[in-house]
Structures are given as C-alpha cells and as structure tokens.
Enzyme design. Structure first.
Site, PDB file in Angstrom:
ATOM      1  N   ARG A   1      39.544  50.227  39.529  1.00  0.00           N
ATOM      2  CA  ARG A   1      40.692  50.889  40.065  1.00  0.00           C
ATOM      3  C   ARG A   1      41.942  50.176  39.598  1.00  0.00           C
ATOM      4  O   ARG A   1      42.207  49.048  39.885  1.00  0.00           O
ATOM      5  CB  ARG A   1      40.853  50.680  41.768  1.00  0.00           C
ATOM      6  CG  ARG A   1      41.802  51.870  42.356  1.00  0.00           C
ATOM      7  CD  ARG A   1      41.555  53.070  42.026  1.00  0.00           C
ATOM      8  NE  ARG A   1      42.449  54.139  43.103  1.00  0.00           N
ATOM      9  CZ  ARG A   1      43.379  54.742  42.350  1.00  0.00           C
ATOM     10  NH1 ARG A   1      43.735  54.797  41.230  1.00  0.00           N
ATOM     11  NH2 ARG A   1      44.123  55.511  43.278  1.00  0.00           N
ATOM     12  N   GLY A   2      42.685  51.078  38.742  1.00  0.00           N
ATOM     13  CA  GLY A   2      43.721  50.384  37.803  1.00  0.00           C
ATOM     14  C   GLY A   2      44.792  49.936  38.745  1.00  0.00           C
ATOM     15  O   GLY A   2      45.380  48.491  38.378  1.00  0.00           O
TER      16      GLY A   2
ATOM     17  N   ASP B   1      44.959  48.610  41.613  1.00  0.00           N
ATOM     18  CA  ASP B   1      44.093  47.220  42.288  1.00  0.00           C
ATOM     19  C   ASP B   1      44.129  46.331  41.355  1.00  0.00           C
ATOM     20  O   ASP B   1      44.607  45.026  41.689  1.00  0.00           O
ATOM     21  CB  ASP B   1      42.889  47.349  43.021  1.00  0.00           C
ATOM     22  CG  ASP B   1      42.807  48.237  44.365  1.00  0.00           C
ATOM     23  OD1 ASP B   1      44.123  48.395  44.678  1.00  0.00           O
ATOM     24  OD2 ASP B   1      41.966  48.637  44.879  1.00  0.00           O
ATOM     25  N   THR B   2      43.600  46.131  40.303  1.00  0.00           N
ATOM     26  CA  THR B   2      43.061  45.109  39.417  1.00  0.00           C
ATOM     27  C   THR B   2      43.634  45.212  37.892  1.00  0.00           C
ATOM     28  O   THR B   2      43.392  44.112  37.256  1.00  0.00           O
ATOM     29  CB  THR B   2      41.767  44.951  39.607  1.00  0.00           C
ATOM     30  OG1 THR B   2      41.146  46.239  38.987  1.00  0.00           O
ATOM     31  CG2 THR B   2      41.067  44.868  40.909  1.00  0.00           C
ATOM     32  N   ARG B   3      44.138  46.226  37.478  1.00  0.00           N
ATOM     33  CA  ARG B   3      44.469  46.285  36.003  1.00  0.00           C
ATOM     34  C   ARG B   3      45.219  44.923  35.689  1.00  0.00           C
ATOM     35  O   ARG B   3      44.714  44.569  34.434  1.00  0.00           O
ATOM     36  CB  ARG B   3      44.978  47.714  35.624  1.00  0.00           C
ATOM     37  CG  ARG B   3      45.305  47.816  34.177  1.00  0.00           C
ATOM     38  CD  ARG B   3      46.047  49.006  33.767  1.00  0.00           C
ATOM     39  NE  ARG B   3      45.639  50.313  34.322  1.00  0.00           N
ATOM     40  CZ  ARG B   3      44.546  51.024  33.723  1.00  0.00           C
ATOM     41  NH1 ARG B   3      44.000  50.429  32.515  1.00  0.00           N
ATOM     42  NH2 ARG B   3      44.082  52.053  34.133  1.00  0.00           N
TER      43      ARG B   3
ATOM     44  N   GLU C   1      32.834  57.905  37.354  1.00  0.00           N
ATOM     45  CA  GLU C   1      32.360  56.835  36.564  1.00  0.00           C
ATOM     46  C   GLU C   1      31.038  56.280  37.400  1.00  0.00           C
ATOM     47  O   GLU C   1      30.033  55.963  36.705  1.00  0.00           O
ATOM     48  CB  GLU C   1      33.411  55.765  36.365  1.00  0.00           C
ATOM     49  CG  GLU C   1      34.492  56.433  35.361  1.00  0.00           C
ATOM     50  CD  GLU C   1      35.464  55.126  35.108  1.00  0.00           C
ATOM     51  OE1 GLU C   1      36.325  55.343  34.273  1.00  0.00           O
ATOM     52  OE2 GLU C   1      35.323  54.057  35.834  1.00  0.00           O
TER      53      GLU C   1
END
Length: 862
Positions: free
Chosen positions: A21-22, A24-26, A87
C-alpha cells in the site's frame, strides 16, 4: 516456472514482485527493501510508474504471473485498496502454479489479516457496502486468510527496520537462487523423452515413501544433463532441493567434508558452519534434513561411501522425498541397501544424432545437403554419443569440405582429446588387471563369445569373471547374447591408450591391432618381447599376399594372442611362441606346425581351412585347451588324439570332407569333470555341397563318444546314411539335424535290437535328449522315426523348419516340452500342458484358436 509437461525452464521477467500500500510504505520501508534487493542482484518489480484506477491492469497481472516470487507487505491500510486486494488474489492464484509467496507484517498483527479484524475488517465491510459483490469480497477474504497463514516476517520481531530489511533480503536471496533453474544444455535434443522415461519408470512424482533413482550409463551419454532437467522439472514440489555436481571429482580434490559443507550451505545458506570430521558432518546433515521433504541429486558418484557420508541410508527424510544419483557404476546402485530403481541412459538414435550434430555444426535442425555424406560419416563415428556429436560439431562449424575430410580421417583413427578425457575417467578407476582386460577386449576381443574370452584371459591370470563384470558395472562393456561389446568410441579410446603407452613405436606396442602397423612389424622384423598380441586382418575383400621370415616370431617370447585372417602368407615358418593362449590362424598355409611348438597353456586353437597334412600331434598335450576349430580342413581323416585334453568343450569339424573316424579318446572325456554338470562338449560335422561324398560318410565312426552332449549335422546335398555308431551317443542333450538323413534300423542298442518283433522300436534311441532341431528334411518316414523314437518324454525344446510331415500323437507324452516351433500347415494333435511358447511360421493356422483350451499358459510367437 516450467510447465508440468516440459522439462525445459521458462524464463521469468522478474525475480520478485512487491505488493504494498503506497501511502503506508512507499517512501519508507518499501523503498529501503527495494534498494537492498536490487543491490543484491535480485531483479525486483515495483509499480512506481503504473497509473492506478479502480480496475487492475492486464499488464500488471502478467507481471505477477511472470515473477519467480511475490512479497506481500501487509500494512495498516493495505486492505482499503481494491487494487492491492486484486493483486493479492492474483498472487495467491499464482501460488498454486508453483510461485513462491512470502508475507511481511509491517506494524500490524498477523491475526488481524488472518481473521480480517481491526482495520482489515473495517476495510472489507466498506467494500461490501460499495460493490455489493459477495463473490468478489469472498475471494479477497479467502486470499487474505491464505496469505496470512504463510511463513513470512513480522516487523515486531526485529530490533529496527534495517535489521528487518537485511533478514528479508538474506531469506529472499536463498529462496530465489534455490529456485533458479539449472543450466541444462544449449541444445536439449532427446532430453525431454528421457526425462519422461525416468519419471514414469521410477514413479518419481508421487508422494509415497522415499524414492531413490539411479541414472547410469557411459561417460558423455547425458546423465548429468537429464538429472538437471529433472531437477528443473520437479524441484518446486520440495521443501529443500539440492544439486551436488561432480561428487567423484570433488571428493578426490577437496574431500568429503567439503561436499558435506556445501550441502549444509545449500540448505541453511550459512558458510560459517564448519564440519570438523566426516562422521560429525553426516550427523549435522541428518539433523538439518530430518523429516524434511527433499529433492537431492548427487551427480557423478563412483563410491557407495560418498552417498553414505552425505545422506546416510537415505531414510531420514519425509515421505515423498526423492534422491537421484547419476553414476557410471551400475554395481554401486545394485549394492545400495535401500531399494533403488535404475534407468540406463542409451545413446541417441540416428535422427536425434543428426539433429544434435546439425545444431552444433550448422546452427540448424538439419544438415546442409552438400555435406550430407560427410555428416553421415560423423554420425557413424559418434555412434549416438552426445558428447562426441557436440565436440565434433563445434570443431566442424564453418569449415570447408576439405577441412571436413581431413578432420574425419583423424576422428576415425584418433579420438578427440575432449572426448578421450571424459571417457577415460572410468578407465582410470580400474586396477591393473582390469585395465589389461579392457585393453585386450578393445584391441582383440570385441564381439567375441563371453565364455571363450573368460577362458583365454583366465589362462593369462587376469581373473576375468570378476574383471569383466567390473567393466560391465562401469558401463565400459556390455554383454549381449553372451557376446562382449563396447561402444566404438570406448574401443577407440582403449586402442589410443595402448598406442600412447608404447610412445608411438609399433614394435614396442603391447597390442598390435592396426593392420598396417602389424604388417610393418612382421615384414620389417621389428618385433620385441613387449608384444602381447597381434591381429593381422586384411581389410581388403581379397586376401593379401605376405612374405614372412621363418623366425619372424622368435623375438616375441611373450606373445599371448595371434590372430591372422584374410592374409595369404608364403615362405616358411620355423618358430611360434610356446606361451600362446590363442592361436587363430585362418587358412594356415604350411603343411605342419613348427616342430618346437609346444603351447602347453593354449586355450583356443582355431585353424579352419588349414593345409596341415600330418595329424596335429601338438594337440595331444594341450592340458588347458577348451576349443578346437578345424573346419573345412581337406586333409583331416581322423580327429586328433584328445586323450590329454581334459578341458576341451568344443571340437568343430564342419566341412571336413575326408573325415571318416572320430578317435576313441574323444569318448573317454566323460571320465573327467568339466564344470558343475560333468563333461560337456559339442561336435559339429557336416559335408559341403559338391560331388557326392555320402558313401564315404557312411563309414564315419562316432567311436565311443560317451560324453558327447551336443551334435550338429549340417546340410548335405545327397542322402546321408548315418552310421550305427550314432546310437552310442546315449548322453546327447542337443541334436541339430539338417538335410536328408537316414537313420539305421538294423542295429542293436545295449545288445537289444532296435526293432522289436511287432515292427516297432523297443526304446528311445536318445534317452537324454532335451533339444531337437530339424530343418530341410523331406523324407516323412525319417521325420516320423525321429519324432517317435528319438524324442523321450524329457524333451524340452522342439524346432522344426521346412520339413514335410506331421506331428505325431506321441508328442503329448512329452510333459516337459515348453517350446515348440513348427510349419504353419502342420496339423496339431493334443499338446502337453507344459507348453509355454509356440511359434508357427510363416502364417497363423486356423486351428490356433483351439489351442488355449489345451495349453492355457502358452504364449504365441511369430
């Protein structure tokens, strides 16, 4: 990964697919992980450049499919993204198709994902309200639950993010590199079919028990290539998969401990673990692999101890484990304590050989038409050995026709160094007597009868029964129909080894098998006491004229084998070495043997078509002789005196037109035991086509041949009246009769008349007969006599070809008869129930359908 129907491996676009999840963590954890993976050389996909929408793109789905491994980073807001959930569903679907999947729980409890509680539960409830698609939501829930149950990483178990990233990268590196396909071969011609054969014959893909498979064959035939293809095909099934290459070589150069450490590293990925002794190493491997489902391939093993030091008794592992061993040593597989299924790798067939060679020589599936004749010479030379086809093809790629011609002339006489090096590994593992046996067979005895070679080499103190079996076990030799054979390139290798040992000087060779070199040595008087054997066999269709000096063999005191064929020698001969074990001289031209010739250790005397006028007095004292071949000798009227030849097994006198008497000493051979079953030898007698000579043959006496077990009387042009003395052969077990033979009736057997007062016969004339073969006999009365009165109830085999008669009712009394061959137009009476094989030629007769009721276990042969 490879599909289940192919052993070749499909390349992947990416090693790792990152699902996250971008927001949150990208820009934090995922960017650090991505960078660390790339620095380790792991090709990783991250969707920085893809435009996101409600529906996941086909391009992204393909990327997931074409990745070796997927890493799911579960974070607080992961489930709020339908894109992430799609995904995830695709990743879980790919997992069923052999893809590796590992979850990371980043600042979230795994149970929230598994049970869909907390933020994950809230997100799914929101999706249910928005989409009103229960099937889709259930698919996402199932994927979350399945992924959360997989082994992965939990961020709370690491001291900091750096440690977490390092641990993840180490674990992924091991997984990715273990999943990488092994490089099989540039052109896998014939590999897939052989892989299928191994898998089918050994049930290797089942989950039952622990399966051990041995793949054996001669060097360069493709054992390692097949094992690698099998590894690529099935490795994804196993918790641990290991391919240990070159076990034989590494155990010599680096030792078993190095191999143990390599195996441990393949499992744990930790090079710091050291093994201090072999026993400790075996225990460590046991501890690490115990009750794991493993695929372990040990390549090129040549010693049972290597397997035991690495895998113990192969009984530590979980059910469904597979152990594959490639070796040149078939005996090693036979002696393994647990059951081993074996697969022999054969050479390529003609079309496969042509394709593989063409791939290397022409970069095409087929050869250039202009080179077809030259290509056929290569195929003939290579005899289906993949190594040879590869080496020769690479050598000839891009060469002109004259260069091909020159190279082929070399290949046919001198083995390529690369091929010699591989094939010679098996030879180098032999002891000195075994090497001597191999070279003797390669130079002289390829295609010879096994028993004859054993007798000859046994007289040379080479212990051939054990040694020949060792060569067979090492795939250096094969035994077919009791004859010894080897691959042409192995023969060429052996001859090249012998040539190299003499440093290229023919007179110093221990074995002279090349015609030109043998001719030079004999005509130029270059012989020496180093020569062990000579084969002078002219390759021409007509015999070659050769002039020899009378004392030409005088320097060759250690000569053991002398073979002369298709060579007409003139001059004189005053000396032959007394140490000969084999004297095989076709058409010996002189009227006598040298007077000084007394070969006390001679085993085989083969002198057909000789011109010796005087009886062979030398034979009388040949204590070790087992076989005497004097076919078509015009001056033989009486068999030699064999009174001092207790070991003789075969006396062949076919075509001796003037033979009238068999010397009584032949009959006394029964007083001496030969082998485990008493005296056993065969006598072959025939007339040749030409002027009638049957009047002379009527005077032939079989003498007192009490010990004779086998008699062949071959075709004659005119009727042959057999002498009454044939009934003295009361121990005959095998009788082969051909042509128009007439048995005498007015004789006595054991002082009892053969015919009784009722016109019948008082007893079976050959009470010990087991095997009877009749062909080209046109007299029905004689056939009737033979079948009714020569065949006792103990008869086991009856073969009849081109004879005009019928099978008598009495055949049903032969309760041991198991094999019968008769002409198709013969009527069949009731047959004994003991019959197992029936052959009728050339057509199937109408009565055949009734046979099964009488003989329920019979097999019908063509």
């Amino acid at each position: 990964m490879a599909s289940s129907s192919s052993s070749t491996h499909q390349p992947k676009n990416f090693d790792v697919f990152l699902s996250f999840r971008g927001e949150d963590t990208r820009h934090g954890f995922v960017s650090h992980l991505y960078k660390a993976l790339c620095q380790r050389g792991i090709y990783t996909f991250i969707d920085n450049d893809l435009l996101r929408g409600e529906k996941i793109s086909v391009e992204l789905l393909k990327t997931i499919e074409n990745s070796t491994m997927s890493i799911i980073v579960f974070s607080e807001k992961y489930a709020s993204s339908t894109w992430c959930l799609e995904e995830l569903a695709k990743i879980v679907e790919c997992k069923t198709n052999k893809q590796l999947v590992r979850p990371i729980f980043y600042k979230i409890d795994p149970s929230e994902v598994r049970k869909q509680e907390g933020k994950f539960g809230e997100a799914l409830t929101m999706h249910e309200e928005k989409f009103n698609d229960k099937k889709k939501i259930q698919r996402w829930r199932k994927a979350l639950c399945e992924a959360a149950n997989l082994s992965g990483w939990d961020s709370k178990n690491s001291r900091d993010e750096f440690e977490l990233v390092q641990n993840i990268v180490e674990d992924i590196s091991k997984s990715i590199f273990n999943q990488m396909p092994l490089s099989v071969t540039e052109y896998p011609v014939g590999i897939n079919s052989r892989v299928e054969d191994v898998l089918k014959s050994s049930n290797i893909e089942s989950n039952d028990d622990i399966s051990i498979v041995g793949i054996y064959g001669l060097g360069g035939v493709g054992k390692t290539t097949i094992a690698k293809a099998i590894y690529n095909r099935i490795s994804y099934h196993f918790e641990v998969n290991i391919f240990l290459e070159n076990v034989r070589e590494k155990s010599i150069t680096k030792g078993i401990i190095h191999l143990q450490e390599t195996l441990i590293y393949e499992v744990l990925g930790d090079r710091s673990l050291k093994v201090h002794n072999e026993c400790r190493g075996t225990d460590m491997i046991n501890k690490i692999l115990c009750q794991k489902r493993v695929l372990i391939i040990l390549d090129d093993v040549d010693n049972l101890d290597q397997i035991k030091k690495l895998l113990g008794k192969c009984d530590w592992f979980a059910s469904g484990s597979r152990i594959i061993v490639t070796t040149r040593e078939k005996h090693l597989l036979d002696t393994f304590e647990n059951g081993v299924s074996t697969y022999e790798v054969k050479e390529l067939n003609q079309s496969q050989s042509m394709e593989l060679f063409s791939k290397h020589a022409f970069q095409s599936n087929e050869p250039n038409e202009d080179y077809l004749k030259l290509v056929n010479r290569v195929i003939c030379c290579a005899k289906g050995l993949p190594l040879a086809l590869k080496v020769m093809g690479a050598d000839l790629w891009g060469r002109t026709k004259p260069e091909w011609e020159s190279a082929l002339n070399k290949y046919e006489n001198i083995l390529s160094g690369d091929i010699q090096k591989v094939l010679q590994i098996s030879y180098d593992g032999l002891d000195q007597t075994e090497k001597c046996i191999f070279l003797d067979i390669a130079c002289f005895f390829k295609g010879y009868n096994y028993d004859e070679v054993v007798e000859i080499l046994g007289a040379c103190n080479l212990y051939p029964e054990f040694g020949i079996q060792k060569l067979i076990d090492k795939c250096l030799l094969t035994k077919k129909w009791n004859s010894l054979w080897m691959h042409d390139l192995l023969q060429q290798m052996g001859r090249e080894i012998d040539r190299q040992e003499s440093q290229g000087t023919p007179g110093q060779h221990s074995r002279l098998w090349n015609y030109e070199e043998a001719l030079d040595v004999l005509t130029e008087d270059m012989g020496s006491d180093k020569i062990r054997g000579i084969m002078l066999r002219s390759p021409e269709s007509k015999s070659t004229m050769v002039q020899l000096e009378a004392q030409i063999f005088h320097k060759m005191k250690n000569l053991r084998f002398l073979i002369i064929h298709n060579v007409h020698i003139h001059g004189g001969l005053k000396y032959l070495p007394n140490g000969l074990r084999l004297l095989d001289w076709d058409a010996y031209p002189f009227s006598s043997l040298p007077s000084s010739f007394c070969p006390k250790k001679l085993v085989v005397l083969r002198m057909p078509r000789n011109r010796i006028v005087e009886p062979l007095m030398q034979i009388r004292a040949l204590e070790f002789v087992t076989r005497v071949d004097l076919r078509y000798c015009p001056f033989i009227r009486k068999t030699p005196d064999l009174s001092m030849c207790p070991n003789i097994k075969e006396l062949n006198l076919c075509g001796c037109e003037n033979l009238v008497e068999i010397e009584n000493s032949v009959g006394r051979l029964d007083r001496l035991a030969v082998g485990a079953h008493g005296p056993h030898f065969s006598l072959r007698i025939s007339q040749t086509y030409g002027p009638p000579v049957y009047d002379c043959c009527q005077n032939l006496s079989f003498g007192n041949l009490i010990g004779l077990r086998e008699l062949h009387i071959l075709p004659t042009k005119e009727p042959w009246h057999l002498p009454g003395s044939i009934y003295n052969l009361q121990h005959i077990e095998t009788l082969r009769l051909s042509g128009n033979l007439i048995f005498p009736r007015d004789v006595e057997i054991d002082r009892q008349p053969l015919c009784n007062s009722l016109g019948g016969f008082s007893k079976y004339v050959f009470p010990s007969l087991k095997n009877l073969h009749l062909c080209y006999t046109s007299n029905p009365l004689e056939i009737d006599f033979i079948l009714n009165y020569c065949c006792p109830v103990t008869l086991e085999t009856l073969n009849i070809y081109s004879c005009n008669a019928t099978l008598p009712e009495s055949i049903s009394r032969c309760e041991r008869l198991h094999s019968l061959r008769i002409p198709y137009d013969w009527e069949i009476p009731r047959l004994p129930r003991s019959l197992r094989f029936l052959a009728v030629s050339p057509y199937w007769p109408p009565w055949l359908s009734r046979l099964k009721s009488n003989c329920p276990r019979v097999s019908l042969l063509t």
